[in-house]
Scaffold this motif. Structure first.
Motif, short mmCIF file in Angstrom:
data_model
loop_
_atom_site.label_atom_id
_atom_site.label_comp_id
_atom_site.label_asym_id
_atom_site.label_seq_id
_atom_site.Cartn_x
_atom_site.Cartn_y
_atom_site.Cartn_z
N GLN A 1 -4.01 -35.01 143.83
CA GLN A 1 -2.93 -34.10 144.20
C GLN A 1 -1.61 -34.86 144.17
OE1 GLN A 1 -3.91 -32.75 148.16
NE2 GLN A 1 -2.82 -34.43 149.13
N GLY A 2 -0.52 -34.09 144.15
CA GLY A 2 0.79 -34.71 144.08
C GLY A 2 1.48 -34.72 145.43
N ASN A 3 2.79 -34.76 145.38
CA ASN A 3 3.62 -34.82 146.58
C ASN A 3 3.43 -33.56 147.42
OD1 ASN A 3 5.66 -34.98 148.49
ND2 ASN A 3 7.15 -35.84 147.06
N THR A 4 2.92 -33.71 148.64
CA THR A 4 2.65 -32.55 149.49
C THR A 4 3.89 -32.09 150.26
OG1 THR A 4 1.87 -34.00 151.26
CG2 THR A 4 0.21 -33.12 149.73
N ASN A 5 5.00 -32.77 150.08
CA ASN A 5 6.23 -32.38 150.77
C ASN A 5 6.99 -31.29 150.03
OD1 ASN A 5 5.96 -34.27 152.90
ND2 ASN A 5 6.73 -35.89 151.58
N ASN A 6 6.64 -31.08 148.76
CA ASN A 6 7.37 -30.10 147.94
C ASN A 6 6.45 -28.95 147.52
OD1 ASN A 6 9.71 -31.73 147.99
ND2 ASN A 6 8.94 -32.94 146.27
N PRO A 7 6.97 -27.72 147.50
CA PRO A 7 6.15 -26.57 147.08
C PRO A 7 6.03 -26.48 145.55
CG PRO A 7 8.35 -25.83 147.63
CD PRO A 7 8.33 -27.30 147.94
N LYS A 8 5.50 -27.56 144.98
CA LYS A 8 5.25 -27.59 143.54
C LYS A 8 3.75 -27.73 143.30
CE LYS A 8 9.58 -29.68 141.92
NZ LYS A 8 10.15 -30.79 141.12
N ILE A 9 3.27 -27.09 142.25
CA ILE A 9 1.86 -27.19 141.88
C ILE A 9 1.75 -27.40 140.37
CG2 ILE A 9 1.03 -25.80 143.80
CD1 ILE A 9 0.94 -23.41 141.93
N ALA A 10 0.65 -27.99 139.93
CA ALA A 10 0.48 -28.28 138.51
C ALA A 10 -0.81 -27.67 137.99
CB ALA A 10 0.48 -29.79 138.28
N HIS B 1 -1.93 -25.19 147.90
CA HIS B 1 -1.20 -26.05 148.82
C HIS B 1 -0.16 -26.83 148.03
CE1 HIS B 1 -3.29 -29.66 147.29
NE2 HIS B 1 -4.33 -28.84 147.17
N ASN B 2 0.80 -27.36 148.73
CA ASN B 2 1.82 -28.19 148.08
C ASN B 2 1.17 -29.35 147.34
OD1 ASN B 2 3.69 -26.54 149.29
ND2 ASN B 2 4.63 -28.14 150.55
N GLY B 3 1.63 -29.59 146.13
CA GLY B 3 1.12 -30.71 145.35
C GLY B 3 -0.24 -30.49 144.72
N ALA B 4 -0.71 -29.26 144.71
CA ALA B 4 -2.05 -28.98 144.16
C ALA B 4 -2.10 -29.25 142.66
CB ALA B 4 -2.43 -27.53 144.43
N ILE B 5 -3.23 -29.82 142.23
CA ILE B 5 -3.54 -29.92 140.80
C ILE B 5 -4.68 -28.95 140.56
CG2 ILE B 5 -4.37 -31.40 138.94
CD1 ILE B 5 -3.10 -33.77 140.35
N ILE B 6 -4.42 -27.94 139.73
CA ILE B 6 -5.37 -26.85 139.51
C ILE B 6 -6.03 -27.04 138.14
CG2 ILE B 6 -5.63 -24.36 139.35
CD1 ILE B 6 -2.96 -24.20 140.99
N LEU B 7 -7.33 -27.29 138.17
CA LEU B 7 -8.07 -27.53 136.93
C LEU B 7 -8.44 -26.20 136.26
CD1 LEU B 7 -9.62 -29.43 134.99
CD2 LEU B 7 -11.59 -29.20 136.53
N MET B 8 -8.17 -26.14 134.96
CA MET B 8 -8.54 -24.95 134.19
C MET B 8 -8.86 -25.33 132.75
SD MET B 8 -4.84 -23.06 133.66
CE MET B 8 -4.87 -22.48 135.33
N HIS B 9 -9.35 -24.34 132.02
CA HIS B 9 -9.67 -24.51 130.60
C HIS B 9 -9.22 -23.25 129.86
CE1 HIS B 9 -12.56 -26.89 132.94
NE2 HIS B 9 -12.61 -27.73 131.92
N PRO B 10 -9.09 -23.33 128.56
CA PRO B 10 -8.75 -22.12 127.81
C PRO B 10 -9.97 -21.21 127.67
CG PRO B 10 -8.90 -23.99 126.31
CD PRO B 10 -9.09 -24.53 127.69
#
Length: 238
Positions: free
Chosen positions: A49-58, A199-208
């Motif tokens: 996961q990334g920075n949990t202080n910011n409301p960004k997700i990937a 959640h903040n800093g989430a890395i969301i795994l997906m596929h095509p």
């Protein structure tokens, strides 16, 4: 009236104390390289996961198949002005160079997902590096982009796999939310898997996949409504 007594130290004592301090400081500097060698090296660790202080997700999209669903996904991302990270399989890129160029030309981040999708834990360090390097060269020749993020197939890693990637200058990326879209779940199930754990800093795994392509428009809108910015893995790591 109280008198403040100031104690005067003998001159020899001041010189003695100063000498001791300088000697200790000098020895510490001289011994530092040797102390560093005695300490165990810090082992590289995967990042989930990334920075949990910011409301960004990937969104982290692993690409080794599903090319028929990528155009719809890319068009949706364009409409929503969202850039994500695609982890590219080398053998897939060799078969679909034009589609890889299309992904890159739209401004998405490219990561490395090995060449032939092996089980990394079953490979030697050198074999793992060959998988990464072969894909890196191919992606660079096709897009002029050098990959620096590595997503091991099957989410497998051990000390050997992590060291192989780190020695090549790669950061190993895992995830904090898994869509499990490779099982082709109903669209609502896929969406709920993300929205319930977001959640903040989430890395969301997906596929095509078909359900991913169909869920993406509403999923992005709902995530934005919750105040999240959808971006690349590199961005949330910062």
């Amino acid at each position: 009236m109280r008198l403040i007594m100031i104690r005067r130290f003998p001159q020899w004592y001041v010189f003695f104390a100063t000498g001791i301090f300088l000697t200790v400081a000098m020895l510490a500097g001289m011994l530092q390289p040797y102390l560093g060698e005695l300490l165990p090296p810090v082992k590289p660790q995967p990042i989930s996961q990334g920075n949990t202080n910011n409301p960004k997700i990937a969104f982290a999209c692993n690409v080794f198949w599903g090319e028929e669903f990528l155009p719809d996904m890319l068009n949706t991302l364009d409409k929503e002005n969202s850039k994500i990270t695609f982890f590219i399989g080398g053998s897939w890129a060799k078969r679909y160079p034009d589609l890889l160029k299309d992904i890159a030309s739209r401004g998405h981040e490219l990561g490395n997902h090995t060449y032939s999708h092996p089980h990394p834990n079953n490979l030697t360090k050198q074999q793992n590096q060959e998988q990464i390097t072969r894909t890196e060269v191919l992606v660079h020749e096709t897009t002029n982009i050098k990959t620096t993020l590595y997503a091991p197939p099957y989410g497998e890693y051990n000390d050997n796999v992590l060291a192989a990637a780190a020695d090549l200058g790669y950061t190993t990326i895992m995830w904090s939310i898994d869509t499990i879209d490779w099982q082709r779940p109903p669209v609502e199930v896929l969406k709920n898997r993300v929205l319930k754990k977001i959640h903040n800093g989430a890395i969301i795994l997906m596929h095509p996949t078909d359900p991913t392509a169909k869920a993406l428009p509403e999923l992005i809108k709902e995530l934005k409504a919750k105040g999240y910015t959808i971006t690349t893995v590199s961005d949330i790591l910062n």
